[in-house]
Write a protein that holds these residues in place. Structure first.
Motif, PDB file in Angstrom:
ATOM      1  N   ALA A 235       6.991  54.838 -13.480  1.00  0.00           N
ATOM      2  CA  ALA A 235       6.509  56.215 -13.309  1.00  0.00           C
ATOM      3  C   ALA A 235       6.777  56.745 -11.907  1.00  0.00           C
ATOM      4  O   ALA A 235       6.886  57.958 -11.715  1.00  0.00           O
ATOM      5  CB  ALA A 235       5.006  56.278 -13.605  1.00  0.00           C
ATOM      6  N   ASP A 236       6.896  55.865 -10.900  1.00  0.00           N
ATOM      7  CA  ASP A 236       7.147  56.291  -9.522  1.00  0.00           C
ATOM      8  C   ASP A 236       8.626  56.358  -9.194  1.00  0.00           C
ATOM      9  O   ASP A 236       8.986  56.615  -8.045  1.00  0.00           O
ATOM     10  CB  ASP A 236       6.452  55.335  -8.551  1.00  0.00           C
ATOM     11  CG  ASP A 236       4.945  55.354  -8.714  1.00  0.00           C
ATOM     12  OD1 ASP A 236       4.326  54.307  -8.502  1.00  0.00           O
ATOM     13  OD2 ASP A 236       4.397  56.417  -9.056  1.00  0.00           O
ATOM     14  N   GLY A 237       9.493  56.099 -10.167  1.00  0.00           N
ATOM     15  CA  GLY A 237      10.927  56.130  -9.920  1.00  0.00           C
ATOM     16  C   GLY A 237      11.488  54.839  -9.368  1.00  0.00           C
ATOM     17  O   GLY A 237      12.647  54.800  -8.951  1.00  0.00           O
ATOM     18  N   THR A 238      10.683  53.764  -9.341  1.00  0.00           N
ATOM     19  CA  THR A 238      11.155  52.468  -8.859  1.00  0.00           C
ATOM     20  C   THR A 238      11.956  51.769  -9.952  1.00  0.00           C
ATOM     21  O   THR A 238      11.542  51.727 -11.116  1.00  0.00           O
ATOM     22  CB  THR A 238       9.971  51.590  -8.437  1.00  0.00           C
ATOM     23  OG1 THR A 238       9.203  52.280  -7.457  1.00  0.00           O
ATOM     24  CG2 THR A 238      10.455  50.265  -7.867  1.00  0.00           C
ATOM     25  N   LEU A 239      13.097  51.220  -9.577  1.00  0.00           N
ATOM     26  CA  LEU A 239      13.959  50.530 -10.534  1.00  0.00           C
ATOM     27  C   LEU A 239      13.359  49.170 -10.880  1.00  0.00           C
ATOM     28  O   LEU A 239      13.189  48.316 -10.005  1.00  0.00           O
ATOM     29  CB  LEU A 239      15.361  50.369  -9.948  1.00  0.00           C
ATOM     30  CG  LEU A 239      16.410  49.713 -10.841  1.00  0.00           C
ATOM     31  CD1 LEU A 239      16.641  50.539 -12.095  1.00  0.00           C
ATOM     32  CD2 LEU A 239      17.711  49.509 -10.081  1.00  0.00           C
TER      33      LEU A 239
END
Length: 452
Positions: free
Chosen positions: A273-277
């Motif tokens: 959800a935070d854009g972390t891969l």
């Protein structure tokens, strides 16, 4: 090699000029700026280091800027430092303490700081509301795209599929909610990743693919899940490197020479959800006709749908721990609104209407259900004696509930010439509990059942 462009950081300069959150370094910044201003004034005019004899109180301008930037506390600290500076640099030798000068400057700083505090609170509240609407918009966008793709695929290969796309998506969503025994310790925190990959392979016609976790910008060689033959990833492959660096879908193209030597066809990221891969799905073999833009975009959307389900799983599980029969969408919205209240203090409400069973009661119930607001989430239940409609009303306080009930009652009076009392309709309301939303929903349901 084809890649999608991530969004740019649009608010970078605005955050530096007007920070949204006051950090401990803010007071240090205000103190340093005030001290530097005092030292400069003392250097320029040793006989009047605080510029008390000038026509404009220039040093208080620094205090005003600090108050407007960080709030009343920063303005008060800066003003107190000016008072200390008068006692240190001026003292009784310069005459009595200029009470009116400092009282006026401190009042100006506190008024400006109060203005900053009020609008910071309003901005934070607006940001919370916008974040909630943005979350809803993302979900609606994904559902709209999946709906369009489902209609196209139904026209081509419905007979070749064991399930419709809607049923398959429902099963994919359930994989993130129902944690199996081996999913509790799933690598990367991805429950039922193997089942998800098998579903994606069936939907997108993938023959050989594996999912690998990403830690520190590097692939972990052990796969989280795979279909077909296993393989060890080449971390220096241009497709894999581009997918990790950009966090975007990368695949081969006929006119791209950089990926000619790559043994892979596509690399798709799975972002939280935070854009972390979190991990990368590497596709090694699939039918030639399946290697097209629409099919790869569908694969990317399925991964995003699964990732959103993983991110939302704690919200749904927190509600279903108290109310196991709550529908997924209703439990998810309730968890989101409880999180919104914890973060921004924004109230949302639950309204339950209980209708007696019978010909007239069923008609009143159906008419009320059809009149729900577009943003509300609705859950209907039936018992041998009553039918219950529970409406989850986002960003709605007591005044909003009163308006909703007046509108429903006016509609029933217009259509059936009955109101809540004559129709034996019970009304129960409750605020959403920020800490235990499931318990609040359970208590509301118990009130409905006890009344019936």
């Amino acid at each position: 090699m084809r890649r999608s462009q991530p969004l740019g950081n649009l608010g970078r300069w605005g955050k530096r000029v007007a920070p949204a959150v006051t950090s401990p370094f803010a007071l240090l910044e205000v103190l340093n700026l005030t001290l530097i201003a005092v030292l400069i004034a003392w250097r320029l005019r040793p006989g009047d280091p605080l510029l008390l004899s000038t026509q404009f109180p220039w040093l208080w301008l620094v205090t005003l800027i600090g108050a407007l930037r960080y709030g009343s506390l920063a303005g008060a600290v800066s003003g107190a430092l000016l008072i200390v500076a008068w006692h240190v640099l001026c003292g009784p030798a310069f005459g009595p303490f200029p009470m009116a000068h400092f009282a006026g400057g401190m009042t100006m700083a506190l008024v400006a700081g109060h203005f900053c505090d009020i609008w910071s609170h309003r901005a934070k509240r607006s940001q919370g509301i916008n974040a909630y609407y943005s979350d809803r918009l993302v979900a609606i966008t994904h559902n709209h795209y999946l709906l369009r793709v489902s209609h196209e695929r139904l026209e081509r290969d419905l007979l070749a599929r064991p399930l419709t796309l809607r049923d398959a998506l429902t099963r994919l969503r359930d994989l993130t909610v129902r944690r199996s025994a081996d999913a509790q310790g799933a690598p990367g925190g991805l429950p039922n990743a193997q089942a998800m990959l098998e579903f994606a392979a069936l939907t997108c016609q993938i023959e050989v693919a594996s999912m690998f976790a990403v830690k520190g910008g590097r692939l972990v060689s052990t796969p989280i899940a795979r279909v077909g033959e296993g393989f060890e990833p080449d971390a220096d492959d241009p497709l894999i490197r581009d997918c990790i660096q950009e966090g975007a879908l990368a695949h081969v193209k006929a006119d791209d020479a950089t990926a000619d030597g790559s043994p892979y066809l596509a690399c798709a990221p799975l972002l939280d959800a935070d854009g972390t891969l979190l991990c990368v799905l590497i596709v090694r073999r699939m039918p030639f006709l399946a290697l097209n833009h629409d099919n790869l975009q569908l694969l990317l959307v399925l991964l995003a749908y699964y990732a959103h389900g993983v991110a939302h799983q704690p919200l749904v599980a927190g509600v279903r721990a108290s109310v196991p029969q709550a529908p997924y969408d209703f439990a998810l919205e309730l968890g989101r609104l409880a999180r919104l209240k914890r973060a921004s203090g924004i109230e949302s409400s639950l309204v339950a209407l209980s209708f007696p069973r019978g010909a007239r009661g069923d008609s009143l119930f159906e008419q009320t259900v059809r009149q729900r607001r577009a943003l509300d989430a609705l859950w209907t239940m039936s018992t041998p004696r009553t039918q219950i409609a529970i409406a989850l009303m986002p960003i709605t306080d007591e005044h909003g509930i009163d308006g909703y009930l007046m509108r429903v009652e006016a509609l029933l009076r217009q259509q059936y010439d009955v109101d809540f009392q004559s129709g034996h309709i019970a009304v129960h309301t409750a605020r959403i509990d920020a800490e235990t939303p499931g318990d609040g929903l359970r208590k509301l349901m118990e009130r409905c059942v006890d009344h019936a």
